[in-house]
Design a protein around this motif. Structure first.
Motif, mmCIF file in Angstrom:
data_model
loop_
_atom_site.group_PDB
_atom_site.id
_atom_site.type_symbol
_atom_site.label_atom_id
_atom_site.label_comp_id
_atom_site.label_asym_id
_atom_site.label_seq_id
_atom_site.Cartn_x
_atom_site.Cartn_y
_atom_site.Cartn_z
ATOM 1 N N LEU A 189 0.840 -1.204 0.000
ATOM 2 C CA LEU A 189 0.000 0.000 0.000
ATOM 3 C C LEU A 189 0.875 1.254 0.000
ATOM 4 C CD1 LEU A 189 -2.907 -1.037 2.418
ATOM 5 C CD2 LEU A 189 -2.692 -1.379 -0.036
ATOM 6 N N THR A 190 1.950 1.193 -0.765
ATOM 7 C CA THR A 190 2.830 2.362 -0.945
ATOM 8 C C THR A 190 2.233 3.216 -2.052
ATOM 9 O OG1 THR A 190 4.739 1.012 -0.367
ATOM 10 C CG2 THR A 190 5.187 3.062 -1.538
ATOM 11 N N ARG A 191 2.038 4.489 -1.749
ATOM 12 C CA ARG A 191 1.469 5.368 -2.778
ATOM 13 C C ARG A 191 2.535 6.134 -3.550
ATOM 14 N NH1 ARG A 191 -2.479 2.653 -2.129
ATOM 15 N NH2 ARG A 191 -4.484 3.357 -1.330
ATOM 16 N N ALA A 192 3.682 6.324 -2.912
ATOM 17 C CA ALA A 192 4.764 7.035 -3.609
ATOM 18 C C ALA A 192 6.086 6.678 -2.952
ATOM 19 C CB ALA A 192 4.538 8.538 -3.549
ATOM 20 N N LEU A 193 7.154 6.845 -3.723
ATOM 21 C CA LEU A 193 8.516 6.694 -3.191
ATOM 22 C C LEU A 193 9.201 8.045 -3.359
ATOM 23 C CD1 LEU A 193 9.162 3.270 -4.883
ATOM 24 C CD2 LEU A 193 9.301 3.640 -2.427
ATOM 25 N N VAL A 194 10.038 8.388 -2.392
ATOM 26 C CA VAL A 194 10.710 9.693 -2.467
ATOM 27 C C VAL A 194 12.166 9.564 -2.018
ATOM 28 C CG1 VAL A 194 8.645 11.096 -2.031
ATOM 29 C CG2 VAL A 194 10.014 10.312 -0.091
ATOM 30 N N GLN A 195 12.946 10.610 -2.306
ATOM 31 C CA GLN A 195 14.265 10.774 -1.696
ATOM 32 C C GLN A 195 13.959 11.487 -0.382
ATOM 33 O OE1 GLN A 195 16.758 12.033 -0.250
ATOM 34 N NE2 GLN A 195 18.609 12.202 -1.480
ATOM 35 N N PRO A 196 14.039 10.796 0.767
ATOM 36 C CA PRO A 196 13.491 11.374 1.986
ATOM 37 C C PRO A 196 14.181 12.654 2.456
ATOM 38 C CG PRO A 196 14.659 9.318 2.453
ATOM 39 C CD PRO A 196 14.572 9.434 0.966
ATOM 40 N N ALA A 197 15.513 12.709 2.316
ATOM 41 C CA ALA A 197 16.199 13.922 2.787
ATOM 42 C C ALA A 197 15.840 15.110 1.894
ATOM 43 C CB ALA A 197 17.706 13.700 2.802
ATOM 44 N N ALA A 198 15.637 14.846 0.600
ATOM 45 C CA ALA A 198 15.276 15.937 -0.310
ATOM 46 C C ALA A 198 13.862 16.433 0.006
ATOM 47 C CB ALA A 198 15.364 15.455 -1.755
ATOM 48 N N LEU A 199 12.968 15.509 0.349
ATOM 49 C CA LEU A 199 11.611 15.932 0.718
ATOM 50 C C LEU A 199 11.655 16.738 2.021
ATOM 51 C CD1 LEU A 199 8.528 15.889 0.422
ATOM 52 C CD2 LEU A 199 8.505 13.697 1.629
ATOM 53 N N HIS A 200 12.425 16.237 2.974
ATOM 54 C CA HIS A 200 12.515 16.906 4.273
ATOM 55 C C HIS A 200 13.077 18.319 4.096
ATOM 56 C CE1 HIS A 200 14.189 16.937 8.618
ATOM 57 N NE2 HIS A 200 12.916 17.243 8.633
ATOM 58 N N ARG A 201 14.155 18.436 3.321
ATOM 59 C CA ARG A 201 14.729 19.758 3.074
ATOM 60 C C ARG A 201 13.727 20.667 2.355
ATOM 61 N NH1 ARG A 201 20.675 19.714 0.497
ATOM 62 N NH2 ARG A 201 21.821 18.480 2.035
ATOM 63 N N GLY A 202 13.073 20.094 1.334
ATOM 64 C CA GLY A 202 12.144 20.900 0.538
ATOM 65 C C GLY A 202 11.025 21.457 1.394
ATOM 66 N N LEU A 203 10.516 20.636 2.313
ATOM 67 C CA LEU A 203 9.417 21.103 3.174
ATOM 68 C C LEU A 203 9.921 22.195 4.129
ATOM 69 C CD1 LEU A 203 7.783 17.657 3.967
ATOM 70 C CD2 LEU A 203 6.796 19.490 2.565
ATOM 71 N N ALA A 204 11.125 22.016 4.645
ATOM 72 C CA ALA A 204 11.662 23.015 5.589
ATOM 73 C C ALA A 204 11.957 24.322 4.871
ATOM 74 C CB ALA A 204 12.932 22.475 6.244
ATOM 75 N N ASP A 205 12.477 24.218 3.651
ATOM 76 C CA ASP A 205 12.908 25.426 2.953
ATOM 77 C C ASP A 205 11.759 26.194 2.320
ATOM 78 O OD1 ASP A 205 15.453 24.952 3.830
ATOM 79 O OD2 ASP A 205 16.095 23.904 2.017
ATOM 80 N N THR A 206 10.546 25.628 2.382
ATOM 81 C CA THR A 206 9.395 26.351 1.819
ATOM 82 C C THR A 206 8.359 26.662 2.900
ATOM 83 O OG1 THR A 206 8.297 24.259 1.285
ATOM 84 C CG2 THR A 206 9.678 25.216 -0.440
ATOM 85 N N LEU A 207 8.801 26.675 4.150
ATOM 86 C CA LEU A 207 7.865 27.032 5.231
ATOM 87 C C LEU A 207 7.417 28.476 5.055
ATOM 88 C CD1 LEU A 207 9.761 25.474 8.271
ATOM 89 C CD2 LEU A 207 7.439 24.855 7.546
ATOM 90 N N PRO A 208 6.229 28.818 5.531
ATOM 91 C CA PRO A 208 5.830 30.221 5.483
ATOM 92 C C PRO A 208 6.861 31.091 6.203
ATOM 93 C CG PRO A 208 4.000 28.824 6.203
ATOM 94 C CD PRO A 208 5.208 27.944 6.124
ATOM 95 N N ALA A 209 7.003 32.338 5.728
ATOM 96 C CA ALA A 209 8.047 33.219 6.278
ATOM 97 C C ALA A 209 7.874 33.441 7.775
ATOM 98 C CB ALA A 209 8.029 34.547 5.537
ATOM 99 N N ALA A 210 6.653 33.308 8.277
ATOM 100 C CA ALA A 210 6.425 33.565 9.708
ATOM 101 C C ALA A 210 7.013 32.469 10.605
ATOM 102 C CB ALA A 210 4.930 33.689 9.978
ATOM 103 N N VAL A 211 7.418 31.346 10.001
ATOM 104 C CA VAL A 211 8.036 30.291 10.826
ATOM 105 C C VAL A 211 9.519 30.607 10.972
ATOM 106 C CG1 VAL A 211 8.529 27.827 11.052
ATOM 107 C CG2 VAL A 211 6.369 28.567 10.009
ATOM 108 N N ARG A 212 9.947 30.788 12.191
ATOM 109 C CA ARG A 212 11.357 31.075 12.462
ATOM 110 C C ARG A 212 12.016 29.762 12.861
ATOM 111 N NH1 ARG A 212 11.931 34.793 9.685
ATOM 112 N NH2 ARG A 212 13.763 35.625 10.761
ATOM 113 N N LEU A 213 12.759 29.190 11.919
ATOM 114 C CA LEU A 213 13.383 27.882 12.138
ATOM 115 C C LEU A 213 14.795 28.061 12.685
ATOM 116 C CD1 LEU A 213 13.804 24.788 11.780
ATOM 117 C CD2 LEU A 213 14.196 25.209 9.345
ATOM 118 N N ARG A 214 15.048 27.420 13.792
ATOM 119 C CA ARG A 214 16.400 27.469 14.359
ATOM 120 C C ARG A 214 16.933 26.048 14.477
ATOM 121 N NH1 ARG A 214 18.046 32.388 16.541
ATOM 122 N NH2 ARG A 214 19.595 31.276 17.762
#
Ligand SMILES: Cc1cc2nc3c(=O)[nH]c(=O)nc-3n(C[C@H](O)[C@H](O)[C@H](O)COP(=O)(O)OP(=O)(O)OC[C@H]3O[C@@H](n4cnc5c(N)ncnc54)[C@H](O)[C@@H]3O)c2cc1C
Length: 431
Positions: free
Chosen positions: A182-207
């Motif tokens: 029941l796998t719906r997709a395969l991904v490069q996990p670190a690339a997905l993780h980075r992509g999600l972090a790097d496109t957070l709304p500007a109001a999120v202050r990531l440290r």
């Protein structure tokens, strides 16, 4: 008790990507309405949704490691909608329960897919590659067949694969039977993780590189970190197993390390020995079994389980090399370019901790070995829950069970270690 995970080797997936500049966003204040602790898939989803729901308000997101290096960037990249663990025999799950569980996880998939598309996140998102659950032994073949029957009772009809079909597809005679997982997709996990972090709304202050060491008892919460103190009216705890060090779900989760490795890029001759397809994914039919992927001219292998303590990298390499050689004896070499360990938070009854801990404090932790989608949807729903939103999905999530109590140490260690040893023995050639 450690405050945060610290691994012996970097994530192989992350090492394949270009250098990234860590984010240690400046903040004009140390006083926030909202703080999120832990920027894995759960924390990223919670922070994103909180920022969407309260436009104009800064959300502090604290991560002890760097993006791509936590478990969220070390996993095998299967986006599964299984109601249970990837390999668990689903026989026995009631249809109504399973349908609601899968509905939740599907909602996580839809959200991620939309984000990947909207922000053009380059993470090798792939919904076409075949991903199967395979059995190497008669006992596990039986349980995979039972799982198929259960899926059929839920109106799913996964394709079956015989040994000759598997041999053609994977290039090994090792497996005797499989069904489409029941796998719906395969991904490069670190690339997905980075992509999600790097496109957070500007109001999120990531440290990044900021470890929370302690958390006050009541709102406003004093958050002590290695980089100074912060104060927040609302705190979202999404740091998985290490929520225990902040006093949450202390007797509800254990930590299991599992191990991954990636080969170097293989030449055409070697690739041909990995079967006819350009890419495939194999999930184990037994929960102590081995996951594999053929992806981007490499083989990924994931296996092994150890209680709360990470194996040395040389030992993990030895173990994974043996499992690789067993399956593909004809390869010229069984070298790996990258070997790493990763921590999962497991509960006794496979339920996850989700909801309000006390006024102003919320947590979603314990997503086990299949938490990419589950963590994502739970992070989103946790933000909605705290913001007073109501939906049928949130109701479904709130009605799911909670993790059961675990005995204290040393009984917990003895019990878990014995169980792992027994299940590994039972898994036999599935490992
Ligand atoms: C080798 C391996 C293979 C896996 N394969 C799959 C798979 O194919 N598919 C799948 O769905 N799942 C898989 N998983 C499981 C999946 O990675 C996890 O379920 C998922 O990462 C959980 O996300 P999370 O955000 O809840 O927790 P995590 O990803 O663990 O994120 C928690 C974050 O909190 C941070 N943190 C911890 N303590 C603190 C602190 N005190 N202060 C600040 N930050 C802190 C950590 O550094 C971490 O980044 C795998 C896991 C491993 C290890």
């Amino acid at each position: 008790m450690q405050n945060a995970p610290s691994y012996k080797s970097p994530s192989g997936w992350n090492a394949l990507l270009p250098q990234r500049r860590n984010r240690e966003d400046e903040t004009t204040t140390r006083r926030f309405r909202t703080a999120v602790i832990g920027a894995g898939y759960t924390g990223l989803a919670a922070a994103r949704r909180l920022a969407e729901l309260a436009p104009g308000e800064e959300v502090l997101l604290l991560e002890s490691s760097t993006i791509g290096e936590g478990a969220s960037g070390r996993n095998s990249g299967f986006l599964l909608v299984n109601p249970g663990e990837p390999s668990a025999n689903a026989a026995g799950f009631a249809k109504e329960w399973a349908t609601r569980q899968m509905g939740l996880v599907e909602a996580g998939l839809d959200w991620l897919r939309a984000l990947v598309s909207e922000h053009s996140i380059d993470c090798d998102w792939d919904e076409n590659t075949p991903a199967i659950t395979a059995a190497a032994t008669p006992a596990v073949e039986k349980s995979v067949r039972q799982t198929r029957e259960t899926y059929r009772a839920w109106d799913l009809d996964p394709e079956e694969y015989s040994r000759p079909e598997l041999s053609r597809m994977l290039g090994t005679e090792y497996y005797r039977y499989a069904i489409r997982s029941l796998t719906r997709a395969l991904v490069q996990p670190a690339a997905l993780h980075r992509g999600l972090a790097d496109t957070l709304p500007a109001a999120v202050r990531l440290r990044e590189n900021t470890t929370v060491r302690s958390l006050g008892d009541s709102a406003p919460f004093l958050i002590q970190t290695n980089r100074g103190e912060f104060v927040a009216d609302r705190v979202f705890v999404t740091n998985n197993l290490h929520a225990r060090s902040l006093g949450i779900a202390r007797n509800r989760m254990i930590g299991i390390y599992t191990y991954g490795a990636l080969t170097p890029q293989l030449d055409d001759d070697q690739l041909a020995l990995l079967g006819a397809e350009d890419a495939w994914g194999v999930l184990p039919g037994h929960r102590m079994g081995t996951t594999m992927r053929k992806t981007k001219r490499r083989l990924l292998i994931r296996s092994g389980d150890s209680y709360e303590k990470e194996l040395g990298t040389a030992d993990a390499r030895r173990m994974l090399t043996q499992l690789y050689r067993r399956r593909f004896p004809r390869m010229r070499s069984h070298e790996f370019e990258h070997v790493w360990g990763g921590l999962t938070a497991i509960t006794h009854n496979d339920n996850y901790f989700f909801g309000q801990v006390k006024p102003g404090m919320y947590a979603s932790v314990g997503c086990g070995g299949a938490g990419v989608l589950r963590g994502t949807i739970q992070g989103k729903l946790l933000a909605e829950h705290a913001s007073g939103l109501r939906s049928s999905l949130l109701r479904d999530r709130l009605e799911l069970g909670t993790p059961t109590w675990l005995p204290p140490e040393p009984f917990r260690r003895i019990g878990a270690t014995l169980q792992i040893a027994f299940e590994q023995w039972q898994a036999g050639r599935e490992r």
